[in-house]
Structure formats: structure tokens, C-alpha cells
Design a protein around this motif. Structure first.
Motif, PDB file in Angstrom:
ATOM      1  N   UNK A 138      25.628 -72.792 -28.466  1.00  0.00           N
ATOM      2  CA  UNK A 138      25.631 -71.491 -27.796  1.00  0.00           C
ATOM      3  C   UNK A 138      27.001 -70.859 -27.857  1.00  0.00           C
ATOM      4  N   UNK A 139      27.030 -69.527 -27.790  1.00  0.00           N
ATOM      5  CA  UNK A 139      28.300 -68.792 -27.893  1.00  0.00           C
ATOM      6  C   UNK A 139      29.370 -69.465 -27.038  1.00  0.00           C
ATOM      7  N   UNK A 140      30.521 -69.664 -27.632  1.00  0.00           N
ATOM      8  CA  UNK A 140      31.634 -70.308 -26.926  1.00  0.00           C
ATOM      9  C   UNK A 140      31.802 -71.766 -27.316  1.00  0.00           C
ATOM     10  N   UNK A 141      30.722 -72.430 -27.784  1.00  0.00           N
ATOM     11  CA  UNK A 141      30.841 -73.830 -28.212  1.00  0.00           C
ATOM     12  C   UNK A 141      31.672 -73.906 -29.492  1.00  0.00           C
ATOM     13  N   UNK A 142      32.411 -75.012 -29.659  1.00  0.00           N
ATOM     14  CA  UNK A 142      33.269 -75.153 -30.833  1.00  0.00           C
ATOM     15  C   UNK A 142      32.611 -75.987 -31.934  1.00  0.00           C
ATOM     16  N   UNK A 143      32.896 -75.565 -33.180  1.00  0.00           N
ATOM     17  CA  UNK A 143      32.367 -76.242 -34.359  1.00  0.00           C
ATOM     18  C   UNK A 143      33.542 -76.598 -35.274  1.00  0.00           C
ATOM     19  N   UNK A 144      33.603 -77.860 -35.697  1.00  0.00           N
ATOM     20  CA  UNK A 144      34.653 -78.255 -36.641  1.00  0.00           C
ATOM     21  C   UNK A 144      34.103 -78.144 -38.059  1.00  0.00           C
ATOM     22  N   UNK A 145      34.916 -77.612 -38.961  1.00  0.00           N
ATOM     23  CA  UNK A 145      34.507 -77.452 -40.363  1.00  0.00           C
ATOM     24  C   UNK A 145      35.504 -78.238 -41.213  1.00  0.00           C
ATOM     25  N   UNK A 146      34.987 -79.211 -41.937  1.00  0.00           N
ATOM     26  CA  UNK A 146      35.835 -80.131 -42.716  1.00  0.00           C
ATOM     27  C   UNK A 146      35.231 -80.195 -44.102  1.00  0.00           C
ATOM     28  N   UNK A 147      35.541 -79.177 -44.896  1.00  0.00           N
ATOM     29  CA  UNK A 147      34.859 -78.976 -46.172  1.00  0.00           C
ATOM     30  C   UNK A 147      35.860 -78.718 -47.291  1.00  0.00           C
ATOM     31  N   UNK A 164      36.905 -74.467 -35.849  1.00  0.00           N
ATOM     32  CA  UNK A 164      38.184 -75.130 -36.068  1.00  0.00           C
ATOM     33  C   UNK A 164      38.088 -75.745 -37.452  1.00  0.00           C
ATOM     34  N   UNK A 165      38.698 -75.082 -38.432  1.00  0.00           N
ATOM     35  CA  UNK A 165      38.642 -75.601 -39.792  1.00  0.00           C
ATOM     36  C   UNK A 165      39.763 -76.634 -39.941  1.00  0.00           C
ATOM     37  N   UNK A 166      39.378 -77.804 -40.401  1.00  0.00           N
ATOM     38  CA  UNK A 166      40.358 -78.867 -40.618  1.00  0.00           C
ATOM     39  C   UNK A 166      40.439 -79.096 -42.129  1.00  0.00           C
ATOM     40  N   UNK A 167      41.638 -79.018 -42.681  1.00  0.00           N
ATOM     41  CA  UNK A 167      41.833 -79.141 -44.115  1.00  0.00           C
ATOM     42  C   UNK A 167      41.212 -80.430 -44.639  1.00  0.00           C
ATOM     43  N   UNK A 168      40.463 -80.310 -45.745  1.00  0.00           N
ATOM     44  CA  UNK A 168      39.736 -81.439 -46.315  1.00  0.00           C
ATOM     45  C   UNK A 168      40.626 -82.568 -46.820  1.00  0.00           C
ATOM     46  N   UNK A 169      41.915 -82.363 -46.862  1.00  0.00           N
ATOM     47  CA  UNK A 169      42.833 -83.424 -47.275  1.00  0.00           C
ATOM     48  C   UNK A 169      43.398 -84.200 -46.096  1.00  0.00           C
ATOM     49  N   UNK A 212      36.770 -62.031 -27.557  1.00  0.00           N
ATOM     50  CA  UNK A 212      36.021 -63.285 -27.686  1.00  0.00           C
ATOM     51  C   UNK A 212      36.735 -64.182 -28.702  1.00  0.00           C
ATOM     52  N   UNK A 213      36.929 -65.485 -28.387  1.00  0.00           N
ATOM     53  CA  UNK A 213      37.622 -66.374 -29.328  1.00  0.00           C
ATOM     54  C   UNK A 213      36.900 -66.454 -30.671  1.00  0.00           C
ATOM     55  N   UNK A 214      37.667 -66.302 -31.760  1.00  0.00           N
ATOM     56  CA  UNK A 214      37.074 -66.378 -33.096  1.00  0.00           C
ATOM     57  C   UNK A 214      37.331 -67.746 -33.716  1.00  0.00           C
ATOM     58  N   UNK A 215      38.565 -68.204 -33.643  1.00  0.00           N
ATOM     59  CA  UNK A 215      38.830 -69.548 -34.178  1.00  0.00           C
ATOM     60  C   UNK A 215      40.069 -70.175 -33.568  1.00  0.00           C
ATOM     61  N   UNK A 216      40.090 -71.491 -33.715  1.00  0.00           N
ATOM     62  CA  UNK A 216      41.265 -72.283 -33.366  1.00  0.00           C
ATOM     63  C   UNK A 216      41.747 -72.855 -34.697  1.00  0.00           C
TER      64      UNK A 216
END
Ligand code: 6R9
Length: 662
Positions: free
Chosen positions: A136-145, A166-171, A261-265
Motif C-alpha cells: 500500500x502507498x507508503x510501503x517501501x520496496x527494495x530493487x536489486x537488479x 530503495x534501489x540498491x546497486x546490483x554490485x 509524497x516520498x518518491x525514493x530513498x
């Protein structure tokens, strides 16, 4: 932090008197003219309101800026918008659905062409899939791709649903991923089975398995893109992307979110201490990302093909691969792999293949291309290029000139863009149709942006003066806080010059006598030798200007006599390296020649105490030289944490070389 102001020892850089005005004809059709500076200075808020109208708002704002709770800004107060709608749907609605959004080029040579209409379908499917996971809006999703199209779909689907990503660098390592997941309390991770690196498939999901294994991990679901087909182990949290997303509907009803509204961390790579989760919000961030991408690169969405070579794991990938270009309806190239796979001409091959007209990269890569040799780009046409960009660190005049001549064929303006994860978007840069550029200078703040150089007491210095770079007026893309640690936000950026209310950027800077800005690297990279302040950048530039040197990193090592002594690590160019390898004496000769060379270029005080010839330099995955490690080597300390290095074996090579007296 250093306690006294950087003094005027930059004669080498500041003696740079070559200037390059915009090419003939460029100014006549440029998106921005000199008049924008005047308008923006007269009324900055009105200027930013004008820029915000590039976007489609569901509800108009009532106030451009609320700065009453400084340093906490609110931009476009009362306004509501959907960021993904702005980056995708509205282009389809305005009749540009068939325009290519992304020319994606996989490392092994597979390709995908994605139009705006197709992007809309993909983002809607992904949004429906994420909703089905209970987010739901406001929940955080990590992207490690890795750099696959799904990374863009995932970021935009999050934006569409108001889920800060929260995109985390794939390296990054499993441990780095784990701490970032824990800090943001992300409930879902989106990853891939593996990723291509230098021609082979490396595992990726195994790191996620490790990162979410703890019983108290907040992660409920792991969505896995099949990219390489390598074997993965499977847990009951896991679901394949194609099983979850492919069957979803391409219909998805939009919701507008408040401007703040927060877009990303995005966690900064911080070499020591806990990483900082930089928080960006929606309306102001997207306004500045879109505006700067249009103004700085002179983007013409109908005809340009734009390519930013960053990874989406860095802020440059966020603002100048995803949000800026797509908000502007650009056609862009995204390349998955390394620049020398399968050969050292891969980038130039891609430029010719897609007709890239705007190319945005980092100085470290430019110096690498120099090391590989001019004959490699020389084999390609490169005649589609019209604007070249640089970001990430100060660019040495030598590398700037090489970029201009060898890649730009003396035709293309270079925009050296200074900004930070924290600033969200470009702040200081030439405008390609306006600014007469100087090799190595980021020149002036953009229209709408205000910066200053101050001394230790926060007093502004004038032309010819040096000190600390500060930002003295709020800007729309500014970070809003550090996630979960507002006190650290205030302490890190706003306490150094609290009396003046300035944002402390942590960079040294200097005005030349024409008033152009020269960024000198982090203030902790400014050395103090016998009371003289010398920038690491200045010595590096002198070294790189020598015909035998491809790349150089300089650190200040503590020295009983002089306070700090200059220690340089240099990578030689092909010919010189070969000579040194076959003949031990020429190594020693070259080192003394280089010391003399720096002495003549800058002055005897800048002559390095020690110069070490090395094969590689330790770099973070975003390409920044890790001077902390080099300082440790120079001061004979044990090496601390090397996990953020791109290649941790580099340090072994350097220390062994040192021990054997090379
Ligand atoms: C966008 C990005 C920010 C730091 C910044 C400065 C250095 C970036 C620069 C530059 C000189 C430029 N930096 N661009 N220095 N000239 N054109 O790189 O963000 O990773 O947060 O790094 O990078 O030292 O403070 P980030």
C-alpha cells in the motif's frame, strides 16, 4: 573536516585560459538562452513555478515554496500529481505512444525496443502485481537488479503506487543489501537470478537469499526476474517476475499523490559509518529532474537519442535514466553491460548503432577510454553526437580536452555537471547554447539555482577566492531528510554554516578571476602540506597531463615534517607501462621525472613525496576513487572495510607492489 580555508594554491587549474563558446548555430536553436538567468534571478520562485508547469498536475499547488520550517522545505504545497503518469501515460495520451522510450541493449547483444505505449502496459502490469502482494502507498520496496528494462518498470510501478523505492546497486554485497533493507524496512525485494558482468553470468539472487534469511527480516516477498537462466535456490518468499507480472491486466487506475509524497530513498555510498538514506519526494524532485535534463542537454525529444551510461543504482541513474528523460518524453539507450565487453569499442558501436546524440558519462570512464587509446573511438563515425556530459568528480582538463577532441570531434559542447545524491538533480553546469566553457570547470549555477563559495567563517569570497561550496537558497530537488534520522540530516548539511542558513555540500570550490566555479573535490581531499593547501585534483590533473600517465589518484599522508605529504598512485599509458615492465630502471627514472613535472606545473610544494606506479586504482562501484584506502596504504595502516570496492583484489595488488618496493 579541515579547519582552515583552502588557500589560493590553484594556479595550475586557474591558469586554464582556453574557452570554448557554443558551436556556430547551436545557440540559435538552443532550449535555453542567456535571458533565463536574468528571469530566474529576478524571481526564483516564479521561475520554478514555470518549470513545474512542464509536468501535469492533478491539483495545482497553492504555494511554490514553504521554507518556514527550514531546513525542511516543502515545494509546490497543495499540489498533487502522479510521477509515473508524468513519465509515461501522458506521452501516450498526447499521441506519442509509438515513440521509442527505451532502446535496450543487453551485454550479450540481445536487444529490446520499448515504446511509450508498451512502457505504459509494462508499468501497469507491474503496478497490479505489486498491489497483489498487498503493498500500500507508503510501503517501501527494495530493487536489486542489473540494468534490465524490468528495473525501470519496477521503479515506475512503485512511483505509480506511491511506494517509495530503495534501489540498491546490483554490485553491492548481501550485507550492504541487508542493512539497507533493514533501515528502510522494505517488505518486498525485486531482483534477478543473475547478471551479466564482463561476458559471463554472475549470481545475484543468492545475495538476496542471504540478506533476507534472518527471522526478523521485514521482507515478505522476493520477486525474481529471469535474466541469465542460472540456477537459483528457492524459498517460499520467492516468486518469478514472469509468473507474477505477465498475466496481470494492463489496465490500472491512477491515483494522484501530494507533491511532498516520498518518491525514493537512496543510500549514499558513505565510505565509513552507517549509510545515509537520502529521501526525495515527488513534485519538486521531478520538476528539477525534468527541467535540468531539458536545459542542460538541450533535449529535443522528437529527434534526440540520449544515453546516460550510469547504473540505476546511483542517483545519476534515477534522475537521468529514469525520471528526467522519461518525464521529458525522450528516446534513450540503456546498456546493460561493461564498456569493454566484448571489445573496447562497445560504447562507440552503440553510439553509431542507435545514432546517439547526447552522451552522459563519468570522468573515470573517460580516462579509461584514454588509456585504451584514441584509435578505438577513431574507428567509429560518432557523427550523431551533439552534446557530451560529465558527472561524478572533477574532470581533469586533460580528460576534458580528450573528450572534446576524440569523442566530440571538436564539434560538441561539453557540460560538466556538478550535483549530488542530496541535491537530486544538476545544480552547477554550463548551458550548451549559452556558456563559453573552460576545460575542467562546471562554470556557473543553473538558472534558478544559487550557490556561493565561503571561507571558514561562512563569509562569501569573490572572484579568485576559494573555500567551501554552499547552496544559499532552497531548490526543488533538495533532499528532505535522512530516512529515520532527521537529526543527522540537520547535523550533516545544515550545522556547519547554521548561522548563515547555508547548505554545506562538503566540496571545496574556487572562483577564477572570471567568476567561473572550479570544484575541487571533497573538502577532506584537500591536503595541507607545510601550511599550504593543495587540492588532490590539482596534483592529479598535473600528473594526467604528463604523456606517460593515464590515471592518477593523490592523497595526503601524515608527515612528521610537513603535516601532510603528497602520495600519488599512477596508472601508466600503454607504451610507458610496457617500457617500465621490461626495464626496472625506467620505472625509477619515470617516477623522478613525474615528481619534477608536478613541481614545474604547480610549484615545488606540490611535488609528491612518493609516486607509486600501480595497475589499478581502488574505486567504488560508482567509479569514485576510494582515497581513504589509498591513505591507509600511504600511512601503512591496516585496511578497513573494502566491501564497497568494485574489485577488492585491487588493494592486494597495490599493497604487494608497495611491499616489494615497486
Ligand atoms: C551526481 C553524483 C556527489 C559528489 C559531489 C562531488 C562529486 C559530482 C561533480 C563532482 C566535481 C563534478 N561530483 N559531480 N565534482 N565536478 N561535475 O555524483 O552524486 O554520488 O552523491 O556524489 O561527487 O564531490 O559532492 P554523488
Amino acid at each position: 573536516m579541515t579547519t582552515s580555508e583552502p588557500a589560493a594554491t590553484l594556479d595550475n587549474l586557474l591558469a586554464e585560459d582556453r574557452t570554448f563558446p557554443p558551436p556556430d548555430g547551436f545557440a540559435a536553436t538552443a532550449n535555453v538562452t542567456a535571458e533565463a538567468y536574468r528571469r530566474a534571478t529576478e524571481d526564483p520562485e516564479a521561475y520554478w513555478a514555470e518549470q513545474a508547469r512542464r509536468l501535469s498536475w492533478a491539483t495545482e499547488w497553492t504555494d511554490v515554496l514553504d521554507w518556514t520550517d527550514a531546513p525542511h522545505a516543502r515545494w509546490f504545497v497543495g499540489g498533487e500529481l502522479n510521477v509515473a503518469y508524468n513519465c509515461v501515460d501522458r506521452h501516450v495520451e498526447s499521441g506519442n505512444g509509438e515513440r521509442v522510450a527505451i532502446h535496450w541493449e543487453g551485454e550479450p547483444g540481445d536487444t529490446r525496443t520499448i515504446t511509450y505505449a508498451q512502457l505504459q502496459d509494462e508499468v501497469c502490469r507491474t503496478a497490479n502485481a505489486l498491489t497483489s502482494l498487498g503493498l500500500q502507498a507508503g510501503d517501501r520496496v527494495a530493487i536489486y537488479l542489473p540494468m534490465v528494462p524490468e528495473a525501470v518498470f519496477a521503479m515506475l510501478a512503485c512511483a505509480r503506487l506511491g511506494l517509495p523505492h530503495s534501489v540498491v546497486f546490483g554490485g553491492f554485497s548481501a550485507e550492504a543489501l541487508r542493512t539497507r533493507i533493514a533501515d528502510a524496512q522494505a517488505q518486498v525485494v525485486i531482483t534477478a537470478d543473475g547478471q551479466y558482468r564482463r561476458g559471463s553470468a554472475a549470481p545475484l539472487k543468492s545475495a538476496v537469499d542471504e540478506a533476507v534469511a534472518d527471522r526478523d527480516s521485514p521482507v515478505r516477498s522476493v520477486v525474481v526476474v529471469r535474466r541469465t537462466g542460472i540456477d537459483v535456490s528457492w524459498t517460499d518468499k520467492d516468486v518469478w517476475w514472469h509468473d507474477l507480472v505477465d498475466g496481470q491486466s494492463t489496465e490500472h487506475t491512477l491515483q494522484a499523490f501530494p507533491s511532498e509524497h516520498p518518491l525514493f530513498i537512496l543510500y549514499t555510498s558513505g565510505t565509513t559509518g552507517k549509510p545515509k538514506g537520502i529521501l526525495h519526494t515527488s513534485g519538486g524532485y521531478l520538476t528539477q529532474a525534468a527541467y535540468t535534463h531539458w536545459a542542460v542537454f538541450d533535449l529535443k525529444p522528437e529527434t534526440d537519442v540520449y544515453w546516460c551510461t550510469a547504473d540505476i543504482g546511483w542517483v545519476t541513474g534515477h534522475s537521468y535514466i529514469v525520471y528526467g528523460p522519461l518525464a521529458n518524453g525522450a528516446t534513450e539507450v540503456i546498456y546493460e553491460g561493461t564498456p569493454n565487453t566484448p571489445h573496447e569499442g562497445r560504447h562507440w558501436d552503440i553510439v553509431d548503432k542507435y545514432g546517439v546524440s547526447i552522451y552522459y558519462t563519468a570522468p573515470t570512464l573517460i580516462r579509461t577510454f584514454m588509456k585504451w587509446g584514441s584509435e578505438i573511438p577513431g574507428r567509429y563515425r560518432l557523427d550523431s553526437l551533439r552534446v557530451l556530459g560529465s558527472v561524478g568528480e572533477p574532470i581533469n582538463p586533460e580528460a576534458w580536452m580528450w573528450y572534446r577532441q576524440t569523442i566530440g570531434r571538436d564539434r560538441c559542447p561539453i557540460v560538466d555537471t556538478w550535483w549530488q545524491t542530496e541535491t537530486g538533480a544538476i545544480m552547477i553546469s554550463p548551458l550548451p547554447g549559452v556558456t563559453a566553457t573552460k576545460p575542467g570547470s562546471a562554470m556557473t549555477p543553473l538558472p534558478g539555482i544559487s550557490a556561493a563559495v565561503v571561507n571558514d567563517d561562512g563569509v562569501r569570497v569573490g572572484p579568485g577566492g576559494g573555500g567551501y561550496l554552499v547552496l544559499d537558497r532552497p531548490w526543488p530537488g533538495m533532499l528532505r531528510t535522512i530516512w529515520g534520522d532527521d537529526q543527522r540530516f540537520v547535523d550533516t548539511y545544515w550545522s556547519r554554516f547554521a548561522a548563515q542558513g547555508y547548505y554545506f555540500a562538503g566540496d571545496g570550490a574556487k572562483y577564477d578571476t572570471d567568476g567561473a566555479l572550479w570544484l575541487l573535490g571533497r573538502v577532506d581531499d584537500v591536503m595541507n602540506v607545510s601550511g599550504h593547501r593543495i587540492s588532490t585534483t590539482e596534483v592529479e590533473s598535473a600528473l594526467v597531463a604528463h604523456p606517460s600517465v593515464a590515471e592518477a589518484a593523490v592523497v595526503g599522508a601524515s608527515d612528521e615534517m610537513t603535516g601532510q605529504g603528497i602520495v600519488a598512485f599512477v596508472i601508466l599509458r600503454g607504451d610507458a607501462a610496457a617500457k617500465v615492465q621490461t626495464d626496472g630502471q625506467s620505472g625509477a627514472d619515470l617516477v623522478s621525472e613525474l615528481r619534477k613535472h608536478v613541481g614545474t606545473q604547480i610549484g615545488p610544494i606540490a611535488r609528491p613525496r612518493q609516486i607509486m606506479i600501480v595497475q589499478e586504482l581502488p574505486k567504488t562501484r560508482s567509479g569514485k576513487i576510494m582515497r581513504r584506502l589509498l591513505r591507509d596504504v600511504a600511512e601503512h595502516r591496516d585496511l578497513g572495510d573494502v566491501t564497497t570496492l568494485q574489485d577488492s583484489s585491487v588493494m592486494e595488488l597495490i599493497t604487494t607492489g608497495l611491499a616489494s618496493g615497486k
